[in-house]
Every structure is written in structure tokens, then in C-alpha cells.
Design a protein around this motif. Structure first.
Motif, PDB file in Angstrom:
ATOM      1  N   GLU A 139     -17.581  -8.490   7.606  1.00 40.77           N
ATOM      2  CA  GLU A 139     -15.919  -8.892   7.604  1.00 40.77           C
ATOM      3  C   GLU A 139     -15.365  -8.167   6.466  1.00 40.77           C
ATOM      4  OE1 GLU A 139     -15.610 -13.320   7.577  1.00 40.77           O
ATOM      5  OE2 GLU A 139     -17.793 -13.336   7.682  1.00 40.77           O
ATOM      6  N   PHE A 140     -14.030  -8.122   6.337  1.00 46.08           N
ATOM      7  CA  PHE A 140     -13.169  -7.737   5.406  1.00 46.08           C
ATOM      8  C   PHE A 140     -11.946  -8.223   5.354  1.00 46.08           C
ATOM      9  CE2 PHE A 140     -12.127  -4.666   8.768  1.00 46.08           C
ATOM     10  CZ  PHE A 140     -10.894  -4.489   8.683  1.00 46.08           C
ATOM     11  N   ASP A 141     -11.295  -8.246   4.147  1.00 47.54           N
ATOM     12  CA  ASP A 141      -9.924  -8.710   3.772  1.00 47.54           C
ATOM     13  C   ASP A 141      -9.198  -7.676   2.928  1.00 47.54           C
ATOM     14  OD1 ASP A 141      -7.812 -10.329   3.769  1.00 47.54           O
ATOM     15  OD2 ASP A 141      -8.366 -11.455   1.981  1.00 47.54           O
ATOM     16  N   LEU A 142      -8.093  -7.085   3.403  1.00 45.42           N
ATOM     17  CA  LEU A 142      -7.419  -5.889   2.623  1.00 45.42           C
ATOM     18  C   LEU A 142      -6.055  -6.836   2.190  1.00 45.42           C
ATOM     19  CD1 LEU A 142      -7.679  -2.417   2.847  1.00 45.42           C
ATOM     20  CD2 LEU A 142      -5.251  -3.353   2.372  1.00 45.42           C
ATOM     21  N   SER A 143      -6.018  -7.006   0.862  1.00 46.02           N
ATOM     22  CA  SER A 143      -4.713  -7.818   0.468  1.00 46.02           C
ATOM     23  C   SER A 143      -4.089  -7.284  -0.679  1.00 46.02           C
ATOM     24  CB  SER A 143      -4.917  -9.329   0.165  1.00 46.02           C
ATOM     25  OG  SER A 143      -5.467  -9.982   1.296  1.00 46.02           O
ATOM     26  N   ILE A 144      -3.541  -6.278  -0.209  1.00 49.80           N
ATOM     27  CA  ILE A 144      -2.693  -5.530  -1.452  1.00 49.80           C
ATOM     28  C   ILE A 144      -1.329  -5.802  -1.201  1.00 49.80           C
ATOM     29  CG2 ILE A 144      -2.285  -3.370  -2.452  1.00 49.80           C
ATOM     30  CD1 ILE A 144      -5.059  -2.464  -1.815  1.00 49.80           C
ATOM     31  N   PRO A 145      -0.253  -6.312  -1.942  1.00 50.69           N
ATOM     32  CA  PRO A 145       1.183  -6.458  -1.636  1.00 50.69           C
ATOM     33  C   PRO A 145       1.709  -5.204  -1.187  1.00 50.69           C
ATOM     34  CG  PRO A 145       0.549  -7.332  -3.955  1.00 50.69           C
ATOM     35  CD  PRO A 145      -0.609  -6.509  -3.427  1.00 50.69           C
ATOM     36  N   LYS A 146       2.552  -5.144  -0.191  1.00 46.57           N
ATOM     37  CA  LYS A 146       3.483  -4.272   0.295  1.00 46.57           C
ATOM     38  C   LYS A 146       4.301  -3.444  -0.816  1.00 46.57           C
ATOM     39  CE  LYS A 146       4.462  -4.287   5.039  1.00 46.57           C
ATOM     40  NZ  LYS A 146       3.882  -2.995   5.094  1.00 46.57           N
ATOM     41  N   GLU A 147       4.706  -4.261  -1.966  1.00 43.74           N
ATOM     42  CA  GLU A 147       5.600  -3.831  -3.124  1.00 43.74           C
ATOM     43  C   GLU A 147       4.768  -2.705  -3.807  1.00 43.74           C
ATOM     44  OE1 GLU A 147       4.786  -7.879  -3.867  1.00 43.74           O
ATOM     45  OE2 GLU A 147       5.666  -7.350  -1.785  1.00 43.74           O
ATOM     46  N   LEU A 148       3.652  -2.628  -3.670  1.00 44.94           N
ATOM     47  CA  LEU A 148       2.822  -1.667  -4.260  1.00 44.94           C
ATOM     48  C   LEU A 148       2.515  -0.316  -3.419  1.00 44.94           C
ATOM     49  CD1 LEU A 148      -0.089  -3.653  -5.868  1.00 44.94           C
ATOM     50  CD2 LEU A 148       2.307  -3.268  -7.046  1.00 44.94           C
ATOM     51  N   ASP A 149       2.941  -0.434  -2.329  1.00 40.85           N
ATOM     52  CA  ASP A 149       2.946   0.696  -1.313  1.00 40.85           C
ATOM     53  C   ASP A 149       3.411   2.040  -1.723  1.00 40.85           C
ATOM     54  OD1 ASP A 149       1.375  -0.914   0.527  1.00 40.85           O
ATOM     55  OD2 ASP A 149       3.030  -0.904   1.849  1.00 40.85           O
ATOM     56  N   GLY A 150       4.357   2.208  -2.648  1.00 44.92           N
ATOM     57  CA  GLY A 150       4.820   3.624  -3.140  1.00 44.92           C
ATOM     58  C   GLY A 150       4.281   3.827  -4.319  1.00 44.92           C
ATOM     59  N   ILE A 151       3.374   3.268  -5.204  1.00 47.28           N
ATOM     60  CA  ILE A 151       2.617   3.678  -6.212  1.00 47.28           C
ATOM     61  C   ILE A 151       1.707   4.992  -5.809  1.00 47.28           C
ATOM     62  CG2 ILE A 151       0.847   2.979  -7.846  1.00 47.28           C
ATOM     63  CD1 ILE A 151       3.510   1.494  -8.095  1.00 47.28           C
ATOM     64  N   GLN A 152       1.608   6.049  -6.689  1.00 46.43           N
ATOM     65  CA  GLN A 152       0.746   7.079  -6.363  1.00 46.43           C
ATOM     66  C   GLN A 152      -0.537   6.871  -6.903  1.00 46.43           C
ATOM     67  OE1 GLN A 152       2.134  10.124  -4.441  1.00 46.43           O
ATOM     68  NE2 GLN A 152       3.603   8.315  -3.984  1.00 46.43           N
ATOM     69  N   VAL A 153      -1.419   7.230  -5.952  1.00 45.23           N
ATOM     70  CA  VAL A 153      -2.868   6.869  -6.420  1.00 45.23           C
ATOM     71  C   VAL A 153      -3.789   8.308  -6.111  1.00 45.23           C
ATOM     72  CG1 VAL A 153      -2.694   4.440  -6.269  1.00 45.23           C
ATOM     73  CG2 VAL A 153      -3.416   5.837  -4.267  1.00 45.23           C
ATOM     74  N   PRO A 154      -4.869   8.405  -6.792  1.00 39.85           N
ATOM     75  CA  PRO A 154      -5.781   9.412  -6.230  1.00 39.85           C
ATOM     76  C   PRO A 154      -6.156   9.387  -4.969  1.00 39.85           C
ATOM     77  CG  PRO A 154      -6.244   8.992  -8.591  1.00 39.85           C
ATOM     78  CD  PRO A 154      -5.111   7.827  -8.259  1.00 39.85           C
ATOM     79  N   LYS A 155      -6.328  10.001  -4.291  1.00 44.10           N
ATOM     80  CA  LYS A 155      -6.902  10.012  -2.856  1.00 44.10           C
ATOM     81  C   LYS A 155      -8.095   9.528  -2.935  1.00 44.10           C
ATOM     82  CE  LYS A 155      -7.215  13.892  -0.588  1.00 44.10           C
ATOM     83  NZ  LYS A 155      -6.916  15.008   0.071  1.00 44.10           N
ATOM     84  N   LEU A 156      -8.784   8.693  -2.072  1.00 42.40           N
ATOM     85  CA  LEU A 156     -10.149   8.343  -1.939  1.00 42.40           C
ATOM     86  C   LEU A 156     -10.381   7.393  -3.232  1.00 42.40           C
ATOM     87  CD1 LEU A 156     -11.707  11.342  -0.216  1.00 42.40           C
ATOM     88  CD2 LEU A 156     -10.882   9.249   0.736  1.00 42.40           C
ATOM     89  N   SER A 157      -9.576   6.573  -3.655  1.00 43.26           N
ATOM     90  CA  SER A 157      -9.753   5.859  -4.838  1.00 43.26           C
ATOM     91  C   SER A 157     -10.513   4.479  -4.254  1.00 43.26           C
ATOM     92  CB  SER A 157      -8.537   5.549  -5.374  1.00 43.26           C
ATOM     93  OG  SER A 157      -8.080   6.491  -6.053  1.00 43.26           O
ATOM     94  N   ILE A 158     -10.191   4.061  -3.263  1.00 41.04           N
ATOM     95  CA  ILE A 158     -10.622   2.586  -2.760  1.00 41.04           C
ATOM     96  C   ILE A 158     -11.506   2.686  -1.757  1.00 41.04           C
ATOM     97  CG2 ILE A 158     -10.140   0.482  -1.560  1.00 41.04           C
ATOM     98  CD1 ILE A 158      -7.078   0.957  -2.668  1.00 41.04           C
ATOM     99  N   GLN A 159     -11.548   3.580  -0.428  1.00 36.15           N
ATOM    100  CA  GLN A 159     -12.318   3.526   0.435  1.00 36.15           C
ATOM    101  C   GLN A 159     -13.996   3.822  -0.064  1.00 36.15           C
ATOM    102  OE1 GLN A 159     -13.663   7.045   1.952  1.00 36.15           O
ATOM    103  NE2 GLN A 159     -15.229   5.569   2.856  1.00 36.15           N
ATOM    104  N   PRO A 160     -14.045   4.762  -1.110  1.00 31.45           N
ATOM    105  CA  PRO A 160     -15.827   5.095  -1.370  1.00 31.45           C
ATOM    106  C   PRO A 160     -16.289   3.759  -2.121  1.00 31.45           C
ATOM    107  CG  PRO A 160     -14.285   6.811  -2.189  1.00 31.45           C
ATOM    108  CD  PRO A 160     -13.411   5.807  -1.914  1.00 31.45           C
ATOM    109  N   LEU A 161     -15.548   2.977  -2.525  1.00 29.79           N
ATOM    110  CA  LEU A 161     -15.793   1.651  -3.207  1.00 29.79           C
ATOM    111  C   LEU A 161     -16.313   0.387  -2.124  1.00 29.79           C
ATOM    112  CD1 LEU A 161     -13.389   1.310  -5.881  1.00 29.79           C
ATOM    113  CD2 LEU A 161     -15.362   2.543  -6.025  1.00 29.79           C
ATOM    114  N   ALA A 162     -15.700   0.671  -0.747  1.00 25.67           N
ATOM    115  CA  ALA A 162     -15.883  -0.321   0.059  1.00 25.67           C
ATOM    116  C   ALA A 162     -16.882   0.083   0.895  1.00 25.67           C
ATOM    117  CB  ALA A 162     -14.484  -0.552   1.076  1.00 25.67           C
ATOM    118  N   ASN A 163     -18.065   0.571   0.514  1.00 22.01           N
ATOM    119  CA  ASN A 163     -19.221   0.965   1.255  1.00 22.01           C
ATOM    120  C   ASN A 163     -20.271   0.039   1.619  1.00 22.01           C
ATOM    121  OD1 ASN A 163     -20.715   2.627   2.779  1.00 22.01           O
ATOM    122  ND2 ASN A 163     -21.255   4.361   1.118  1.00 22.01           N
ATOM    123  N   ARG A 164     -20.179  -0.803   2.632  1.00 24.07           N
ATOM    124  CA  ARG A 164     -20.857  -1.506   2.725  1.00 24.07           C
ATOM    125  C   ARG A 164     -21.625  -1.645   4.347  1.00 24.07           C
ATOM    126  NH1 ARG A 164     -23.101  -5.640   0.930  1.00 24.07           N
ATOM    127  NH2 ARG A 164     -23.764  -7.657   1.995  1.00 24.07           N
TER     128      ARG A 164
END
Length: 185
Positions: free
Chosen positions: A76-101
Motif C-alpha cells: 500500500e502507499f500514500d503520497l501526500s505532498i501539497p500541490k503548492e509545492l509542485d513548482g519547487i525545483q528538486v534534484p531528480k530521483l530524490s524521492i523514488q529511490p527512498l520508496a523502495n519496498r
């Protein structure tokens, strides 16, 4: 970073798609192919290493959807990041490698804005780590040692992009799960 995409992930995903088609579940196969397409489109990101958080969310969601197809009744998963943060620039592949289950459980991904940072949190309710293993992982993150931990690569990219005061922390307790927090500028 792109070369770090695990080939086994691709092989297993393609095997699952074949299995779905052979089983007559073409709608599921089409959904999985769409998720795989989004996953790789974001991985490539026109060569950009820094992308909007909305793209990183889409990339992570596509990965989790693929994993959920493969581990249907146990992930199961729940991804809850507010839309207001959508425009913030982040390094690519910052979250996905952490969601490795791979096993049974739930992954929760949240985001919030603080006074001087964006904090993204990835938690699971899995087995957690022994104190010794946690210390080993924390040391790999601190030193940048790539001892088989994709975490160190993510931490290093965040530190390079945002500088001192930003980065990654990890906590874990046996039998309760693991939490990774990213502090981005």
C-alpha cells in the motif's frame, strides 16, 4: 543516476506485463505500460538533473503503481505532498529511490514547507533496522560511501545542490519501520 535504474526492475515489470496480457488482463497491462512510460520519461527529463517537484511526484507515483501491480495484495502507499509545492525545483530521483519496498506493508510520502526549507518524508511500516544496521547506513550517508545504499547518492546530490544545513536524516526501529527525511532549500 539514470544508469542506477535497476535492470531487474525493468525485467520484472516486463514479465508482469506479459503475465497480465497472457491472463487476459489487458486493461491492467495498459495501465502498467503507461506507468512504466511515465517512469522512464521522468528518469530522462530531457537531460535535466533538477526538475519540478510535480515531476518527481509523478515519477515516484508511477514507480509505486508498478510495484503495486507486482505486489498486489501486500503493498500500500500514500503520497501526500501539497500541490503548492509542485513548482519547487528538486534534484531528480530524490524521492523514488527512498520508496523502495518489496515486502508487505505501507509506504507513506509526505511533504511540508518550513520557514527555510521543504521537508519530504518517506516512511514505511516494515521490519525496520537493527541499531547496528542503522548506524552503518547513517555512516554511509554521512561519508558519502556508496556501500550499496542508494540513500548515499541521494544525500550527496542534495548536499551538493542545497549546501550545508540541508540533506537527509534516517531513523529506524526494529519491528516498527524506517523514516527518511529530506530537507531541501
Amino acid at each position: 543516476i539514470q544508469a542506477q535504474v535497476n535492470p531487474h526492475f525493468l525485467y520484472n515489470t516486463l514479465d508482469t506485463i506479459v503475465w497480465l496480457i497472457e491472463g487476459g488482463m489487458t486493461d491492467d497491462a495498459v495501465e502498467m505500460i503507461s506507468s512504466l512510460s511515465i517512469f522512464f520519461r521522468t528518469s530522462l527529463s530531457k537531460g535535466n538533473d533538477i526538475i519540478p517537484l510535480s515531476e518527481e511526484k509523478r515519477h515516484t507515483l508511477s514507480y509505486l503503481e508498478i510495484q503495486q501491480f507486482r505486489y498486489r495484495d501486500i503493498l500500500e502507499f500514500d503520497l501526500s505532498i501539497p500541490k503548492e509545492l509542485d513548482g519547487i525545483q528538486v534534484p531528480k530521483l530524490s524521492i523514488q529511490p527512498l520508496a523502495n519496498r518489496r515486502g508487505k506493508g505501507k509506504i507513506t510520502i509526505t511533504g511540508r514547507e518550513e520557514a527555510d526549507a521543504i521537508v519530504l518524508t518517506v516512511s514505511d511500516n516494515g521490519q525496520g533496522m537493527t541499531p547496528e544496521r542503522l548506524h552503518e547506513v547513517q555512516e554511509a550517508i554521512r561519508t558519502g560511501e556508496r556501500a550499496g545504499f542508494g540513500l548515499a547518492a541521494v544525500a550527496e546530490r542534495i548536499a551538493l545542490y542545497y549546501g550545508p544545513g540541508y540533506g537527509m536524516t534516517i531513523s529506524s526501529k526494529e519491528g516498527e519501520g524506517t523514516t527518511v527525511k529530506l530537507r531541501l532549500g
